[in-house]
Design an enzyme around this catalytic site. Structure first.
Site, PDB file in Angstrom:
ATOM      1  N   LYS A 111       1.275  -9.279  -0.534  1.00 58.87           N
ATOM      2  CA  LYS A 111       2.430 -10.169  -0.681  1.00 58.87           C
ATOM      3  C   LYS A 111       1.980 -11.536  -1.178  1.00 58.87           C
ATOM      4  CE  LYS A 111       5.366  -7.665   2.492  1.00 58.87           C
ATOM      5  NZ  LYS A 111       5.697  -7.435   3.900  1.00 58.87           N
ATOM      6  N   LYS A 190       4.562   2.703 -10.254  1.00 59.93           N
ATOM      7  CA  LYS A 190       5.357   2.980  -9.053  1.00 59.93           C
ATOM      8  C   LYS A 190       6.666   2.176  -9.110  1.00 59.93           C
ATOM      9  CE  LYS A 190       5.562   2.217  -4.211  1.00 59.93           C
ATOM     10  NZ  LYS A 190       5.624   1.453  -3.145  1.00 59.93           N
ATOM     11  N   LYS A 193      10.801  -2.972  -6.447  1.00 58.52           N
ATOM     12  CA  LYS A 193      11.524  -4.210  -6.771  1.00 58.52           C
ATOM     13  C   LYS A 193      10.577  -5.258  -7.334  1.00 58.52           C
ATOM     14  CE  LYS A 193      13.296  -4.683  -2.667  1.00 58.52           C
ATOM     15  NZ  LYS A 193      13.453  -3.384  -2.045  1.00 58.52           N
TER      16      LYS A 193
HETATM   17  P1  ADP Z   1      10.058  -2.067  -2.979  1.00 66.19           P
HETATM   18  O1  ADP Z   1       8.662  -1.637  -3.338  1.00 66.19           O
HETATM   19  O2  ADP Z   1      11.025  -1.781  -4.053  1.00 66.19           O
HETATM   20  O3  ADP Z   1      10.117  -3.505  -2.483  1.00 66.19           O
HETATM   21  P2  ADP Z   1      10.223  -1.412  -0.226  1.00 66.19           P
HETATM   22  O4  ADP Z   1       8.808  -1.848  -0.051  1.00 66.19           O
HETATM   23  O5  ADP Z   1      11.319  -2.252   0.361  1.00 66.19           O
HETATM   24  O6  ADP Z   1      10.502  -1.159  -1.774  1.00 66.19           O
HETATM   25  O7  ADP Z   1      10.332   0.077   0.308  1.00 66.19           O
HETATM   26  C1  ADP Z   1      11.220   0.544   1.278  1.00 66.19           C
HETATM   27  C2  ADP Z   1      10.889   1.999   1.553  1.00 66.19           C
HETATM   28  O8  ADP Z   1      11.042   2.786   0.365  1.00 66.19           O
HETATM   29  C3  ADP Z   1       9.451   2.212   2.028  1.00 66.19           C
HETATM   30  O9  ADP Z   1       9.434   3.187   3.057  1.00 66.19           O
HETATM   31  C4  ADP Z   1       8.733   2.721   0.816  1.00 66.19           C
HETATM   32  O10 ADP Z   1       7.662   3.565   1.143  1.00 66.19           O
HETATM   33  C5  ADP Z   1       9.824   3.489   0.073  1.00 66.19           C
HETATM   34  N1  ADP Z   1       9.564   3.375  -1.375  1.00 66.19           N
HETATM   35  C6  ADP Z   1       9.678   2.271  -2.125  1.00 66.19           C
HETATM   36  N2  ADP Z   1       9.335   2.518  -3.410  1.00 66.19           N
HETATM   37  C7  ADP Z   1       9.002   3.819  -3.459  1.00 66.19           C
HETATM   38  C8  ADP Z   1       8.548   4.685  -4.509  1.00 66.19           C
HETATM   39  N3  ADP Z   1       8.395   4.247  -5.757  1.00 66.19           N
HETATM   40  N4  ADP Z   1       8.279   5.961  -4.206  1.00 66.19           N
HETATM   41  C9  ADP Z   1       8.437   6.411  -2.942  1.00 66.19           C
HETATM   42  N5  ADP Z   1       8.859   5.662  -1.904  1.00 66.19           N
HETATM   43  C10 ADP Z   1       9.132   4.380  -2.152  1.00 66.19           C
END
Ligand code: ADP
Ligand code: TRP
Length: 322
Positions: A111, A190, A193
């Site tokens: 982060k 991947k 956001k």
């Molecule tokens: P972001 O990476 O978009 O900020 P978050 O970290 O808020 O997403 O992720 C929330 C949940 O969604 C977590 O449990 C994470 O493992 C799952 N997740 C997020 N992006 C993916 C992805 N590309 N593939 C699989 N699971 C994901």
């Protein structure tokens, strides 16, 4: 009965990665045991400082989850901040948490690398997460691969607490879905956001089409054969299509004669079709905020009961209550 618990951070609109990686697995588990699912709004404070934005995201996560099939008759669905005992437990756990444990956190370092300013909240994020998990006596915590270390930290904290004060907490197990751990985004990285490459579930159709048309492809001409194994389009299509449809797309890739635009169109159609019932349900929920409010209030009161039982044991164990 096994108790499943997981949290969803309200930090943006739900995307396909979140749906397949986190929400859908949780929805499936609500059939198999006792589910406690919550909106991790205190966690979101570590990255969101606009009250209006936070309010919108909290509401968004609530209706997205319900629209996708989270069933409040089966799962206890609540907002983290509706059970303030979690912050009390966070403080108590802080005192058995070695600094080194938090200093090793990948997610904290990640982060910072993404430009989020270091704050005490960001640093102690894993302690709040441990409190979430231990407060509700969770057995199994379904999470994405990126949360694995947080579960290890939770277990370490529980072990330290139990060593000092006796057997108060049960040790939770993570449940990590490897097969969906990396859903790809528009640029082939991947989906996340923080990379700006997401496809949100509930975009208006026009915007959804535009996003899908924006999937990055190479410049192979329409008539030439293409490699399906390296294609983001195929990898996303596989999440929605039957094996027969996937095989047919792969075949068209290899044969040539079909352009990327047409493949994207097939992907758009299948995503639109798949989420159409959920989109309708979401529109109903949007119009019935009273219902969403009641679901969360009811969830909070059930969650508070469990939390109070744990806190009574914890307060006695540490010596603040006789
Ligand atoms: P972001 O990476 O978009 O900020 P978050 O970290 O808020 O997403 O992720 C929330 C949940 O969604 C977590 O449990 C994470 O493992 C799952 N997740 C997020 N992006 C993916 C992805 N590309 N593939 C699989 N699971 C994901
Ligand atoms: N940190 C999790 C995430 O970013 C959200 C979360 C907060 C959570 N508390 C939790 C997940 C407790 C599981 C259990 O996705």
């Amino acid at each position: 009965m096994i108790r499943y618990l997981t949290g969803f951070q309200p930090t943006g609109a739900l995307h396909i990665g979140n749906y397949f990686g986190a929400l859908r697995p949780a929805i499936e588990l609500q059939e198999k045991g006792e589910a406690f699912y919550f909106i991790a709004d205190y966690h979101a404070l570590t990255t969101i400082d606009e009250p209006k934005v936070l309010r919108e995201y909290i509401h968004g996560v609530a209706i997205d989850s319900l629209a996708c099939g989270l069933d409040p008759a089966k799962a206890c669905f609540f907002r983290q901040s509706d059970v303030p005992a979690v912050t009390e437990l966070t403080w108590i756990l802080s005192n058995v948490t070695p600094m080194g444990l938090l200093e090793r956190s990948h997610s904290y370092k990640d982060k910072l690398a993404h430009g989020i300013p270091p704050s005490h909240g960001l640093f102690t994020y894993p302690v709040l997460m441990a409190a979430d998990i231990l407060l509700y006596e969770s057995d199994v915590v379904p999470v994405g691969k990126d949360q694995k270390q947080h579960l290890e930290i939770t277990r370490d904290i529980a072990i330290k607490f139990n060593e000092r004060y006796g057997d108060v907490f049960k040790l939770p197990e993570p449940s990590i879905r490897e097969e969906v751990s990396t859903i790809l985004g528009l640029d082939g990285q991947k989906m996340s956001k923080s990379y700006g490459n997401t496809i949100e579930l509930f975009l208006p159709e026009k915007a959804l089409r535009k996003k899908i048309m924006g999937i990055v492809t190479d410049s192979t001409p329409v008539e030439a054969p293409k490699d399906p194994t390296k294609s983001t389009i195929v990898s996303l299509y596989r999440l929605f299509a039957t094996p027969e449809l996937v095989a047919s797309m792969e075949n068209d890739f290899r044969t040539g004669g079909v352009g990327y635009g047409e493949f994207k169109n097939r992907l758009f159609e299948i995503i639109r079709e798949r989420f159409s019932p959920m989109r309708e349900r979401r529109a109903e929920l949007e119009a019935d905020t009273g219902y969403v409010h009641r679901v969360l209030a009811d969830g909070a009161s059930r969650a508070r009961e469990v939390a109070e039982r744990t806190m009574t044991r914890v307060r006695r164990a540490i010596g603040v209550v006789a």
